[in-house]
Design a protein around this motif. Structure first.
Motif, short mmCIF file in Angstrom:
data_model
loop_
_atom_site.label_atom_id
_atom_site.label_comp_id
_atom_site.label_asym_id
_atom_site.label_seq_id
_atom_site.Cartn_x
_atom_site.Cartn_y
_atom_site.Cartn_z
N THR A 142 -21.07 -8.39 -115.21
CA THR A 142 -20.78 -7.22 -114.38
C THR A 142 -21.56 -7.29 -113.07
OG1 THR A 142 -20.70 -6.05 -116.48
CG2 THR A 142 -20.58 -4.72 -114.48
N TRP A 143 -22.82 -7.69 -113.20
CA TRP A 143 -23.66 -7.82 -112.02
C TRP A 143 -23.04 -8.83 -111.03
CZ3 TRP A 143 -29.41 -9.92 -112.31
CH2 TRP A 143 -30.00 -9.78 -111.05
N LEU A 144 -22.57 -9.95 -111.58
CA LEU A 144 -21.95 -10.97 -110.73
C LEU A 144 -20.70 -10.39 -110.05
CD1 LEU A 144 -22.28 -13.99 -113.14
CD2 LEU A 144 -23.33 -13.83 -110.89
N TRP A 145 -19.93 -9.62 -110.82
CA TRP A 145 -18.69 -9.03 -110.29
C TRP A 145 -19.01 -8.11 -109.11
CZ3 TRP A 145 -13.73 -9.13 -113.04
CH2 TRP A 145 -12.73 -8.43 -112.36
N LEU A 199 -14.63 -15.33 -116.39
CA LEU A 199 -16.01 -15.21 -116.87
C LEU A 199 -16.23 -13.82 -117.46
CD1 LEU A 199 -19.09 -15.84 -117.02
CD2 LEU A 199 -19.22 -15.24 -114.61
N PHE A 200 -15.77 -12.83 -116.71
CA PHE A 200 -15.96 -11.45 -117.16
C PHE A 200 -15.20 -11.20 -118.46
CE2 PHE A 200 -14.97 -6.97 -117.34
CZ PHE A 200 -16.20 -6.40 -117.09
N LEU A 201 -13.95 -11.69 -118.49
CA LEU A 201 -13.13 -11.50 -119.68
C LEU A 201 -13.80 -12.11 -120.91
CD1 LEU A 201 -10.28 -10.60 -120.73
CD2 LEU A 201 -9.55 -12.94 -120.33
N THR A 202 -14.35 -13.32 -120.73
CA THR A 202 -15.01 -13.98 -121.86
C THR A 202 -16.19 -13.15 -122.35
OG1 THR A 202 -14.47 -16.04 -120.76
CG2 THR A 202 -15.95 -16.17 -122.63
N ALA A 203 -17.00 -12.68 -121.40
CA ALA A 203 -18.17 -11.90 -121.78
C ALA A 203 -17.76 -10.61 -122.50
CB ALA A 203 -19.01 -11.58 -120.55
N PHE A 204 -16.72 -9.98 -121.96
CA PHE A 204 -16.22 -8.72 -122.52
C PHE A 204 -15.71 -8.93 -123.95
CE2 PHE A 204 -12.79 -5.24 -122.01
CZ PHE A 204 -13.68 -4.24 -122.37
N LEU A 205 -14.81 -9.91 -124.10
CA LEU A 205 -14.22 -10.12 -125.42
C LEU A 205 -15.23 -10.65 -126.43
CD1 LEU A 205 -10.66 -11.51 -124.65
CD2 LEU A 205 -11.31 -9.22 -125.37
N SER A 206 -16.22 -11.40 -125.97
CA SER A 206 -17.22 -11.91 -126.91
C SER A 206 -18.00 -10.75 -127.51
CB SER A 206 -18.19 -12.86 -126.21
OG SER A 206 -17.51 -13.98 -125.74
N GLN A 241 -6.11 -2.69 -108.04
CA GLN A 241 -6.93 -3.24 -106.97
C GLN A 241 -8.30 -3.71 -107.49
OE1 GLN A 241 -5.43 -3.94 -104.32
NE2 GLN A 241 -7.22 -4.89 -103.38
N VAL A 242 -8.80 -3.06 -108.56
CA VAL A 242 -10.09 -3.46 -109.13
C VAL A 242 -10.09 -4.96 -109.42
CG1 VAL A 242 -11.66 -3.10 -111.07
CG2 VAL A 242 -10.27 -1.21 -110.22
#
Lengths: 490, 484
Positions: free
Chosen positions: A48-51, A89-96, A471-472
C-alpha cells in the motif's frame, strides 16, 4: 527509507517469515498462522505504501533497486515496478493475507503449510517485480515448488495426479522459457540479463530470431495463463487444491502468464510478439468461448469456477493481443479484477464444500433460505463475474471488447457475445445452488462464519470500489499502458 | 622450480592428511591395548580425522596463492588443484561425519575405516596436483586400493563382498588399460610430464600408436568418471558398498577422475579430433542411459547410482564445450553436485539406520516420522533435479549456457529433456516421503547426521542463492588450466 528497499522487503519478509515459521518447534504450531498473518499483513502495508508513493505519470520503472548478484554472469538483483507490475504486487499481497485468513482450518502440518504459503507469496511477488531475466526465471520456478507441495499434501483425493500434472505442464513450459532466455542472451551478445539494458538490443534482433525466442517464452506463458489447448492442468489443480491455495492459484498465479506476455512481448521482443499476435488473439477468443462452454456443463462447483477462469483469462489475452491502449488497459484491469473475483469465488466454493463435503451442484438447492449471507455473497460474486456494471469485472471486459474492436472486429464481437454464455452458466448455477427447492440434506447448513466473512468481504468491497471508481486502478496503470500501446502502434 | 625442502612445505596439506591417517591408526592401537572394552564405538577417532582434514584445508587455503611446479614438474600447484583439494577435503570430512553412525557392527575396526577414508582423500588430493603420468598412476592406486577394502567393509554382507570383488576387477582392468596407454604415450612422445607432452603434441602428427595410447588413457579415466560406456560397474558397486562409502565413491572418486582428465584433455586439445563430438556423445549417452536406468529402480542406492551416471553426463556437457567457461561451469557443477549428493546420501543413511531398508517403497510417509531428514532429502533431490534457489539449478544453467555458447545446441536440448526425465524419478521419491500414510513412530536423527545434513543443505542453498564465490573460484581454476 529508500522505496527500493521497501520493494526488496516485499520479497525478503515473506522469505524470512517462512523460514521463521519452519523453525517454530512442534509445540508452538498454533503460532504459525498468527505469524503468517503478521507477515502477510506487513507485506500488504508495504504494498500500500508503494502504491501511495507511486508516481502515476511516469511510465517507466520506479523504486528501482540494483544489487550485485552474480556479476561474472551479468545477472544482478534488480527490482522495480511500473504501472503494469505494481497492481500485481498489490494483488498478491492482498490475496496472500486473505489466503492466510481463510486457512484457519488447516490442522495438519500447520507450520509447513504456512511456510509454503509465504514462500509462494515471495515467489509470486518476485516474478512481478524482477527486472533481471535470471531473477525472473528463478522466481518463476520458486512458485512451482510450494504450489506442488500445497496441492500434493493438503489437497483433495486426486491431489497426487493433479500436483504432478501441474508440475509437468509448468516444468515443460519453464524449460522452454529457460531456453528462450539463454537464446536471447546469446543472440544479443549482451553480457547482461538485465531486462531494461537488454531491451534495445533485443528489439534490434532479426524478425526470425525474435519470433523463435518469443515463441519459446510464450509457450511457457501460455501454459500459465492458461490458454486453450494448454489449459488441462488447471481444472485438476483447482479441484484438488485446498481453498486458500486455489485463491492464490486463480487470483495470482495465472497472472504470471499474462503479465509475462506484457513484459516480454512489447517491451523486449516487439517484432516476435507482433508476429504471434494473430495466434494469441485467436487462442484468446477460443479460451473465452471454450472455457465458458465447459463451465456450462460442469456439475462440480469448483470445476465450474475453474473453467470460468479459463474464459476470463481469455479476455485478458485478447486485450493484450489487440495492442491498443484500451485493449491493454482493459487486460490489465481484467487481470486485477479477475484476481479479486476468482478469489471470492473459490472462498465461497470452499465455504460451501466445508458445509456439505461435496461440491456437486445437485447436492445444493435453496441455500438462500438457510444461509442467506453466504448465498447472497455467491450471488454478488456471480454478478461481478458476469460483468455487471458497477463492479470491476465490467470495466475490464468492456474495455477489452472495445479495445479489440479495431484490430479484431470478429473476435471482439464473439467476446461480447460470450458474455451471454458467462451469464448463462453463472445464473444457472445460482438457480440450482442458491434458489429453488431447499435440499433437505442442507436444511441445517450454517451461515457464513466471521472468519469467512473476514476473508471474503474485503474482496467484495474492492470489487465494488473499482467498479465505481475505476480511476483508483486505471490511474496507476495508464502511463505504462500508453507506452506499451505506443510501441505496438508504431 | 623450488628447492626440495621448500617444495615439501608446498605439500604441507598432503603431509598433514597422510599423518592424520597414521595417527588415527596408532592412537587406536594404543587405546585398544589400554582398555578392557575394545569393541566400544570410538567416534572421537572420526573427529580426530576430521580435525586433521580441517587443518589440511587450512593449509590449502594458506597456499592458495602459490602457482608453481615441484620436483621437475611432476607435481603442480595452481588454482585448479586448490579448488579440487578443498572439494576433496570437504567431501572427506562430511563422509567421515556420516560414517560414525552406520558402523555399529564394525566399531572394532572403525579406526581402519576412518584411516582408509583419509588416505583415499589423500590420493584424490594428489591426483589434483599430479602432472606426470607415472605419478598419476601411483596416486590412482592410492585412491583405488583403500576403496576396494572400504567397499567390502561390511564383510558379512554378501552384496558388499560382491561389490568389493567387482571393484577389484574393475581397478585391475582399468589400471592395466591405463598403464598400457601411458606406456604407449611415453613411447610415442618420449616424455611423461604433462606440460612436456603438450609441447611435443603441438608439433607431432597423430600416429596410430599415439592415438591408441590416448584412447586407452581416456578409457582409464572413463571408469573413474562413470561416464557411458564405462558405467556398467556402477549400480552393483554402489548398491553393495556400505552407504558412506557409496557416498564417497559417488562424489570424491568421480571428481578425482575429472580433476585428472581435465589436465590431460586440455593439454591434448591440439590433436585434430572432433573433441566436441566425442565428449558431446559421451555426455548425451551418459545422461540418457543414466536417467532411463534410474527410472526403473526401486532401490534408492541403485537409483542414485544411475542418477550419478546421468550427472557425469551433465559434467561432460561442460567439458564438451571445450572452452574456459565450459570447464569453469564443470568445476562449478562438481561443487554443487557434491553437496547435493552427500546430502541425499546422509538422509538415505538416516532412513536406513531406522528402517533397515533402501527400498523406495519403504519410504512411504517418512515425512511424518523424520520431517527434517525428509526435508533434507527433498532439497537434495530437487537440487539434483535442477530447481532454482538450489545449487543444482545454477550448475545446470552454467553448463548449458556455455555449451550453447560453444554451439552445442543439440547437446543442450538433450540435457534439458533429460532434466525433465530426472525430475520425474526424483519427485517420485519425494511423493513417497510425503504422500502415503505410514507408521508414525518418530525417527531420531543422530546429531552427527544432523550436522552433516545442515552443512550440506547450507552448501546447497548458499551455492544456489549466492553462486558468485564458487563461480569465481571455478573461473580462476579454469583459466589456470588454459594457462591464463
Amino acid at each position: 527509507m529508500a522505496m527500493g528497499t521497501v520493494l526488496a522487503w516485499t520479497i525478503l519478509l515473506p522469505l524470512v517469515g517462512g523460514v521463521a515459521i519452519a523453525l517454530i518447534p512442534q509445540s508452538g504450531s498454533k503460532f504459525a498462522r498468527p505469524v503468517a498473518l503478521l507477515v502477510t499483513g506487513v507485506v500488504l502495508a508495504m504494498a500500500t505504501w508503494l502504491w501511495i508513493s507511486f508516481n502515476p505519470a511516469d511510465p517507466g520503472m520506479q523504486f528501482e533497486i540494483v544489487r550485485d548478484w552474480v556479476p561474472g554472469l551479468g545477472t544482478a538483483f534488480h527490482l522495480g515496478v511500473d504501472g503494469l507490475s505494481l497492481p500485481m504486487l498489490f494483488l498478491t499481497a492482498f490475496l496472500s493475507l486473505l489466503a492466510v485468513i481463510a486457512s484457519a482450518r488447516i490442522s495438519e502440518f500447520t507450520r509447513e503449510y504456512f511456510t509454503l504459503i509465504l514462500l509462494l507469496e515471495a515467489g509470486l511477488i518476485g516474478v512481478f517485480i524482477a527486472l533481471d531475466l535470471i531473477l525472473f526465471y528463478v522466481f518463476w520456478e520458486v512458485v512451482l515448488i510450494p504450489m506442488f507441495f500445497l496441492i500434493n499434501i493438503w489437497g483433495g483425493p486426486r491431489r497426487r495426479y493433479a500436483a504432478i500434472k501441474f508440475f509437468l505442464y509448468t516444468l515443460a513450459g519453464s524449460l522452454a522459457m529457460l531456453g528462450g532466455i539463454i537464446s536471447l542472451f546469446l543472440a544479443t551478445g549482451a553480457q547482461t540479463f538485465d531486462m531494461i539494458a537488454l531491451a534495445p538490443q533485443a528489439a534490434r534482433l532479426s524478425l526470425a530470431a525474435q519470433t523463435a525466442i518469443f515463441t519459446a517464452i510464450a509457450f511457457a506463458l501460455a501454459i500459465k495463463v492458461p490458454m486453450v489447448p494448454l489449459h488441462t492442468w488447471l481444472p485438476d489443480a483447482h479441484v484438488e487444491a485446498p481453498t486458500a491455495v486455489s485463491v492464490l492459484l486463480a487470483g495470482v498465479l495465472l497472472k504470471m502468464g499474462s503479465y509475462g506476455f506484457l513484459r516480454f512481448g512489447p517491451q523486449l521482443l516487439p517484432d516476435g510478439f507482433e508476429r504471434l499476435v494473430p495466434l494469441i488473439a485467436l487462442l484468446g477468443v477460443v479460451s473465452i468461448v471454450y472455457g465458458a462452454a465447459c463451465a456450462l456443463v460442469q456439475t462440480d462447483l469448483k470445476k465450474l469456477i475453474a473453467y470460468s477462469s479459463v474464459s476470463h483469462m481469455g479476455y485478458v489475452m485478447l486485450g493484450i493481443a489487440a495492442g491498443t491502449a484500451a485493449g491493454v488497459l482493459g487486460a490489465s484491469v481484467q487481470m486485477f479484477s479477475h484476481g479479486l473475483i476468482a478469489g471470492m469465488a473459490f472462498l465461497l466454493v470452499g465455504a460451501y464444500y466445508e458445509r456439505a463435503h461435496t461440491r456437486e451442484i445437485s447436492a445444493f438447492g435453496g441455500t438462500a433460505r438457510v444461509a442467506p449471507i453466504l448465498a447472497g455473497t455467491l450471488v454478488f460474486m456471480s454478478f461481478a463475474s458476469l460483468g455487471l456494471p458497477g463492479m470491476s469485472g465490467f470495466i475490464g471486459e468492456f474495455m477489452v471488447v472495445t479495445g479489440s474492436f479495431g484490430p479484431f472486429t470478429t473476435y471482439s464481437a464473439i467476446a461480447a457475445f460470450a458474455v451471454v454464455l458467462t451469464a448463462g452458466y453463472l445464473l444457472w448455477m445460482l438457480r440450482r445452488v442458491v434458489f429453488g427447492q431447499l435440499n433437505e440434506a442442507r436444511a441445517d447448513m450454517p451461515d457464513m462464519t466471521r472468519t469467512e466473512a473476514a476473508a471474503i468481504f474485503p474482496l467484495c468491497i474492492a470489487t465494488l470500489c473499482i467498479g465505481v471508481f475505476p480511476q483508483v486502478l486505471v490511474g496507476v496503470m495508464e502511463a505504462s499502458v500508453e507506452s506499451v500501446a505506443k510501441i505496438l502502434g508504431a | 622450480m623450488a628447492d626440495p625442502t621448500v617444495a615439501l612445505t608446498f605439500l604441507a596439506p598432503e603431509i598433514i592428511v597422510a599423518l592424520t591417517g597414521a595417527l588415527v591408526l596408532v592412537i587406536d592401537l594404543i587405546w585398544i591395548r589400554s582398555t578392557d572394552a575394545p569393541n566400544t564405538p570410538r567416534p572421537w577417532l572420526a573427529y580426530l580425522s576430521i580435525a586433521g582434514l580441517g587443518l589440511a584445508a587450512g593449509a590449502v587455503i594458506g597456499l592458495a596463492g602459490v602457482q608453481t611446479t615441484l620436483f621437475e614438474g611432476i607435481v603442480i600447484l595452481d588454482p585448479l588443484s586448490t579448488f579440487f583439494k578443498l572439494l576433496f577435503l570437504a567431501i572427506g570430512m562430511i563422509v567421515l561425519l556420516i560414517s560414525v553412525d552406520p558402523l555399529p557392527g564394525f566399531s572394532k575396526w572403525s579406526a581402519e575405516f576412518f584411516a582408509l577414508i583419509v588416505w583415499c582423500t589423500l590420493g584424490n588430493m594428489l591426483l589434483a596436483s599430479a602432472a606426470e603420468l607415472f605419478t598419476i598412476f601411483l596416486c590412482l592406486q592410492l585412491t583405488s586400493l583403500p576403496l576396494i577394502v572400504l567397499i567390502g567393509y561390511a564383510k558379512r554382507d554378501p552384496l558388499s563382498s560382491e561389490a568389493s570383488l567387482k571393484y577389484l576387477l574393475l581397478v585391475l582392468v582399468s589400471t592395466a588399460v591405463l598403464l598400457y596407454g601411458m606406456t604407449l604415450v611415453y613411447g610415442a612422445l618420449g616424455t611423461s610430464t604433462i606440460s612436456e607432452i603438450g609441447k611435443v603434441l603441438a608439433e607431432q602428427r597423430l600416429t596410430p600408436v599415439l592415438a591408441l595410447g590416448l584412447v586407452l588413457l581416456l578409457t582409464g579415466f572413463g571408469f573413474k568418471i562413470t561416464a557411458v560406456p564405462f558405467q556398467y560397474w556402477v549400480p552393483d558397486v554402489y548398491e553393495g558398498a556400505p552407504s558412506p562409502v557409496t557416498a564417497f565413491l559417488s562424489v570424491g572418486s568421480k571428481f578425482a577422475g575429472f580433476a585428472l582428465a581435465l589436465r590431460i584433455i586440455v593439454t591434448g586439445l591440439d590433436i585434430p579430433l572432433n573433441w566436441h563430438l566425442i565428449f558431446g556423445v559421451m555426455a548425451a549417452l551418459s545422461m540418457t542411459l543414466g536417467n532411463l536406468g534410474a527410472l526403473r529402480q526401486t532401490n534408492i542406492k541403485r537409483m542414485l547410482a544411475y542418477s550419478g551416471i546421468a550427472q557425469a553426463g551433465y559434467l561432460l556437457v561442460g567439458l564438451a564445450a571445450l572452452s574456459e567457461m565450459g570447464i569453469a561451469s564443470l568445476l562449478f557443477y562438481t561443487a554443487a553436485y557434491g553437496f547435493a549428493n552427500l546430502l541425499a546420501f546422509t538422509a538415505v543413511i538416516v532412513f536406513a539406520n531406522a528402517t533397515g531398508s533402501y527400498e523406495i517403497s519403504d519410504y512411504a510417509g517418512l515425512a511424518r516420522r523424520a520431517p527434517l531428514a525428509s526435508f533434507a532429502l527433498t532439497v537434495a533431490l530437487l537440487s539434483l533435479g535442477g530447481l532454482p534457489l538450489l545449487a543444482g539449478f545454477m550448475a545446470k544453467f552454467y553448463v548449458f549456457l556455455f555449451a550453447a555458447q560453444a554451439g552445442l545446441i543439440w547437446l543442450v536440448a538433450v540435457g534439458v529433456v533429460n532434466s525433465v526425465i530426472a525430475l520425474y524419478y526424483y519427485l517420485r521419491v519425494i511423493w513417497q516421503l510425503y504422500v502415503p500414510e505410514g507408521s508414525l513412530d518418530p525417527i531420531s536423527v543422530a546429531p552427527r547426521a544432523g550436522l552433516a545434513m545442515s552443512v550440506c543443505a547450507v552448501g546447497v542453498f548458499a551455492i544456489g542463492v549466492f553462486p558468485e564465490p564458487v563461480l569465481r573460484a571455478s573461473q580462476m581454476a579454469a583459466s589456470a588450466l588454459f594457462g591464463g
